[in-house]
Design an enzyme around this catalytic site. Structure first.
Site, mmCIF file in Angstrom:
data_model
loop_
_atom_site.group_PDB
_atom_site.id
_atom_site.type_symbol
_atom_site.label_atom_id
_atom_site.label_comp_id
_atom_site.label_asym_id
_atom_site.label_seq_id
_atom_site.Cartn_x
_atom_site.Cartn_y
_atom_site.Cartn_z
ATOM 1 N N ASP A 13 38.313 49.753 36.240
ATOM 2 C CA ASP A 13 39.339 50.780 36.017
ATOM 3 C C ASP A 13 40.590 50.511 36.851
ATOM 4 O OD1 ASP A 13 40.387 53.047 34.906
ATOM 5 O OD2 ASP A 13 39.287 54.452 36.173
ATOM 6 N N HIS A 30 46.186 45.202 31.599
ATOM 7 C CA HIS A 30 45.010 44.682 30.873
ATOM 8 C C HIS A 30 45.064 43.160 30.803
ATOM 9 C CE1 HIS A 30 44.142 48.769 29.949
ATOM 10 N NE2 HIS A 30 45.078 48.923 29.031
ATOM 11 N N LEU A 128 22.851 33.799 34.355
ATOM 12 C CA LEU A 128 23.406 35.148 34.504
ATOM 13 C C LEU A 128 23.643 35.721 33.107
ATOM 14 C CD1 LEU A 128 24.839 37.414 36.207
ATOM 15 C CD2 LEU A 128 26.927 36.054 36.012
#
Ligand code: IPE
Ligand code: IPE
Ligand code: MG
Length: 232
Positions: A13, A30, A128
């Site tokens: 965020d 972004h 991962l």
């Protein structure tokens, strides 16, 4: 509960505020996000994290201005670039997506990208597993699971219910990190977060780097997880 997995989830965020603070349009924030994603993924590998879940677009984020939504619907431009995807593939890092991925509001080009990215990084034994929550809502996930559960089984156990969640293939979240100083869940993985440790940082997502992830893991390791029992 105690196994050899370590699942960290991140609510990424603060992109908009990062951009506004620099007099830039929100979309510029972004567009920086992938740098933080790359650094976080690299650190997660180094810290022995087995599962990393990243909140990229919520079911409520459709309510943002059209031009912002249009950019967010191009995750190849702001979240995981082509070059980075090649490096994830090379490092045996699997990328998958959860959320309402068949929503007709998702442009075809985006759906294609989600599908090919998952195919491209598919692995039987990844080092991962990165799960990107895209067009994801925690309540929607539970509601869908209730529908599927009701249709297939009656009177089953809680574990059986969990198998119908979008996140069924993931272990429960051990640690949730939220950036940008907000202290809320915003409809993120409500089921899997049940006993997660929480770390909130004021750092805005575009400023977040692997070192922040490593520091959070160190803090997490000091926590006493009791699951309702008493300390040993
Ligand atoms: C998080 O940053 C990214 C997404 C929700 C896609 P924001 O865009 O929410 O940034 P702020 O919270 O407005 O600063
Ligand atoms: C949560 O952030 C969603 C993502 C990070 C993708 P928001 O910025 O949408 O959450 P609120 O509106 O501040 O709660
Ligand atoms: Mg926000």
């Amino acid at each position: 509960m105690a196994d050899d997995t370590l699942h960290i989830a991140v609510i990424m965020d603060g992109n908009g505020r990062w951009a506004s603070a620099r007099g830039l349009p929100r979309t510029a924030g972004h567009e920086r996000a992938h740098l933080s994603v790359e650094s976080t993924i690299t650190a997660a590998l180094e810290c022995g994290v087995t599962h990393l879940s990243l909140f990229a677009f919520s079911s409520e984020n459709w309510n943002r201005p059209d031009e912002e939504v249009a950019l967010l619907m191009q995750p190849g431009c702001w979240l995981l670039t082509d070059e980075e995807l090649a490096s994830y593939q090379q490092r045996n890092i699997q990328i998958t997506f959860i959320g309402n991925l068949t929503d007709p509001r998702i442009p075809d080009a985006c759906s294609d990208w989600l599908r090919t990215t998952a195919q491209r990084t598919a692995s039987h034994n990844p080092r991962l597993r990165v799960t990107v929550a895209f067009n994801y809502g925690g309540r929607q996930e539970i509601a869908e699971a209730v529908r599927a559960y009701a249709a297939t089984s009656k009177g089953g156990k809680q574990e059986d219910f969990g198998q119908h969640l979008w996140s069924a293939c993931l272990p429960d979240i051990d640690l949730l990190i939220r950036t940008s100083g907000e202290h809320r869940l915003s409809n993120f993985m409500l089921w899997s977060l049940w006993y997660a440790e929480l770390i909130f940082t004021d750092t805005l997502w575009p400023d977040f780097r692997g070192i922040h992830l490593s520091n959070a893991v160190v803090e997490y390791q000091k926590r006493d997880r009791r699951y309702g029992t008493v300390s040993s």
